[in-house]
Design an enzyme around this catalytic site. Structure first.
Site, PDB file in Angstrom:
ATOM      1  N   ARG A   1       1.091   1.431  -6.126  1.00  0.00           N
ATOM      2  CA  ARG A   1       1.629   0.700  -4.731  1.00  0.00           C
ATOM      3  C   ARG A   1      -0.089  -0.053  -4.720  1.00  0.00           C
ATOM      4  O   ARG A   1       0.077  -0.926  -3.913  1.00  0.00           O
ATOM      5  CB  ARG A   1       2.513   1.253  -3.921  1.00  0.00           C
ATOM      6  CG  ARG A   1       3.936   1.897  -3.847  1.00  0.00           C
ATOM      7  CD  ARG A   1       4.233   2.391  -3.032  1.00  0.00           C
ATOM      8  NE  ARG A   1       4.241   1.686  -1.677  1.00  0.00           N
ATOM      9  CZ  ARG A   1       5.663   1.307  -1.828  1.00  0.00           C
ATOM     10  NH1 ARG A   1       6.492   1.003  -2.100  1.00  0.00           N
ATOM     11  NH2 ARG A   1       5.581   0.027  -0.557  1.00  0.00           N
TER      12      ARG A   1
ATOM     13  N   CYS B   1       1.223  -1.152   0.122  1.00  0.00           N
ATOM     14  CA  CYS B   1       0.104  -0.190  -0.127  1.00  0.00           C
ATOM     15  C   CYS B   1       1.208   1.447  -0.557  1.00  0.00           C
ATOM     16  O   CYS B   1       2.014   0.877  -0.206  1.00  0.00           O
ATOM     17  CB  CYS B   1      -1.019  -0.559   0.943  1.00  0.00           C
ATOM     18  SG  CYS B   1      -1.693  -1.577   1.603  1.00  0.00           S
TER      19      CYS B   1
END
Length: 604
Positions: A27, A2
């Site tokens: 990401r 993340c």
């Protein structure tokens, strides 16, 4: 996997937070959200979907505040819903948290907190963190002490950033997941990766496991978890902000494919001396590798294919080596001792499986080297030495220029190992180095002349796609297939050429194009294998120089320049990258952000 962004400074935090999320979307892009101190509390806006959808949902809403945090998510615990999006808050909404990683003991923590009356609204492991902070606040601890106590209880990997109502302070901690601080004239950032804030500052501090930072308008305080002051040096990132943008290209992936001549020139600069026929790797003193008895390359995904390329070049030079999947290393690592060199190949330097293998090798007493793109990354700090590929930021999820740079750097490293082992450079170094020096120009010319778009169009909507190669063409075939399936979502497989007749031929039909990579290594055998597929109706696309015999036999041709067999596969790889790109574009796929994938795999 993340992306975290946090910002403290003058002016409204909303714009830099949204910019950071856009820059970090590679990401994770299942959901996104932000939280801002609005003067009377914490205002949270979040939703499933991409950052653009978050921006639309914010619309004309006023989110004023000098401090805020944001997050773009790749789901691990719980599906991508509005409720599971970060930031997460406690029941009072006085604590907001964003997190990257996995909290392994979250079930235990959640059960305990529920027993004290805490109510949870998501399926995520992250939500326990703000509730745990609030629990300690209710016990009478200060904001800082409550954050530290909460972090002490977390097990697993995490980069966590918290914001508490009523103060302009960010608290952050790192354990096993990347977190970096950016600083510029009274404005401070926390992020998972440098591109998040590259428009605002190039002065960064890379945090290490166990670090806790407290960021306010007066600066950044670095401590350990117990609160003891520690020193972390700032570095200047040499990436230009424009490198993190698409420029004139429709997609980051196409831009990064076309950046490969520059990336290779940067990788080679100062490292090869064609006049004196020598390799200059400054970090490795003469004789560094003379006691090494075997070499293990560990990596995942595209980096594994580069590692396999490096391993094969060493084996061909008479040095025992193997390429191993980092995610299998803990259960299948060969014997490792002080005479073993373990080379960890990772673009980000934060790949969880590769870091785990690197640590295992360090514990076994092996000499360790990482080949990575990121100065200050965990792998660069934990390996004995780091060899940087200098490819610049790579935003597209499907790796392109980093594969080429990794493979070239592994070729150089392999030649250094051979020289140390044999006491003199390899006999073919005088031929290899000029060819390496000419690679950027050869790539530039090939990119200008490529007809990969026509090949992609000709074989669009096929049922399956096969990629075959022999020797150094084998990892290129694997990488070609991986790139194709990553961004087209079509079935693609890579094989060693001779393996076709050991099963895969059963799948060959006239609707199965076969891309055959010819590197100059036993090409007649590869041609025979391709013919076996062709006689069963499969069209064959030869990836080879113009004068190659395969051109007359194949149904189509992707031309590569003439070069040494050790390098021709890298030229072939770029043509296959272009085929994948144009095929995905024809199918209207999300090329830079393919479904279910994220750029940096920071959890095992």
């Amino acid at each position: 996997m993340c992306g975290i962004i946090g910002r403290v400074g003058d002016g409204n935090a909303l714009e830099p937070l949204l910019t950071g999320l856009e820059n970090l979307e590679y990401r994770g892009y299942d959901s996104a959200g932000i939280a801002v101190q609005n003067g009377s509390g914490i205002d949270v806006q979040k939703r499933s979907g991409k950052v653009d959808e978050l921006k639309e949902s914010i619309g004309d809403a006023t989110l004023d505040g000098k401090i805020g945090i944001g997050h773009t998510r790749w789901s691990t615990h719980g599906p991508p819903t509005d409720e599971n999006a970060h930031p997460h808050t406690d029941g009072t909404k006085d604590v907001a948290v964003v997190h990257n990683g996995i909290i392994e003991n979250y079930v235990e923590l959640k059960s305990r907190l529920a027993g004290y009356g805490h109510e949870f609204t998501s399926d995520t492991d992250t939500e326990v963190i703000p509730h745990l902070i609030q629990f300690y606040l209710d016990e009478g601890l200060t904001n800082e002490a409550a954050f530290r106590r909460a972090v002490e209880e977390l097990e697993g990997s995490y980069a966590v950033t918290a914001m508490l109502s009523g103060e302009h302070v960010l608290y952050a901690a790192r354990q096993g997941s990347p977190l970096v601080v950016g600083m510029e004239d009274g404005e401070y950032f926390l992020a998972s990766d440098v591109p998040a804030f590259l428009e605002y500052t190039d002065s960064v501090v890379y945090l290490e496991d166990g670090d806790v930072v407290i960021v306010d308008e007066d600066g950044v305080e670095f401590t350990d978890l117990a609160g003891n002051p520690i020193t972390r040096e700032s570095e200047t990132v040499e990436w230009d902000p424009e490198q993190a943008g698409k420029g004139e290209y429709d997609h980051f992936m196409l831009k990064e494919i076309h950046e490969q001549p520059t990336a290779l020139a940067q990788a080679l600069e100062g490292r090869i001396d064609t006049t004196n026929e020598r390799i200059a790797l400054a970090d490795f003193q003469p004789g560094t590798f003379e006691a090494i008895e075997n070499v293990q390359f560990v990596a995942c995904g595209t980096s594994y294919h580069a590692a396999l390329y490096g391993s094969l070049t060493l084996n061909q030079a008479g040095i025992h080596s193997s390429a191993l999947l980092a995610n299998e290393y803990s259960v299948s690592a060969p014997p490792t001792d002080e005479n073993t060199l373990v080379v960890a190949v990772t673009q980000s330097g934060e790949t969880a499986d590769t870091l785990s293998a690197l640590r295992q090798a360090n514990e076994a007493g092996a000499t360790t080297v990482t080949v990575t793109n990121v100065v200050g990354s965990t792998a660069a700090r934990e390996a004995d030495e780091a060899l940087f590929i200098r490819a610049g930021p790579e935003i597209g999820v499907a790796a392109t220029k980093t594969f080429s740079s990794q493979a070239v750097m592994l070729t150089l490293l392999g030649q250094r190992i051979v020289g140390d082992q044999h006491g003199e450079p390899s006999a073919d170094l005088g031929v290899l180095l000029p060819e390496l020096a000419g690679m950027p120009d050869a790539l530039e010319e090939m990119l200008e002349r490529s007809d990969a778009d026509a090949i992609a169009s000709r074989y669009a909507n096929s049922q399956s796609y096969f990629f075959i190669g022999r020797g150094l063409g084998f990892p290129v075939a694997l990488e070609g297939a991986l790139k194709f399936k990553e961004i087209t979502y079509e079935h693609a497989e890579g094989f060693a050429s001779g393996e076709l007749k050991h099963g895969p031929l059963a799948l060959v039909t006239p609707d199965t194009p076969v891309f055959a990579v010819f590197t100059g290594e036993e090409d007649e055998k590869t041609l025979k294998n391709a013919a076996e597929a062709q006689t069963r109706g499969a069209p064959v696309i030869a990836v080879c120089p113009a004068g190659h015999r395969a051109v007359d036999v194949a149904d189509a041709h992707l031309e590569i320049p003439e070069t040494e067999s050790d390098l021709s596969g890298l030229l072939a790889n770029v043509q296959l990258q272009l085929v994948s790109y144009y095929a995905a574009d024809l199918l209207d796929r999300s090329i830079d952000k393919p479904r279910n994938l994220a750029k940096s795999v920071t959890v095992e």
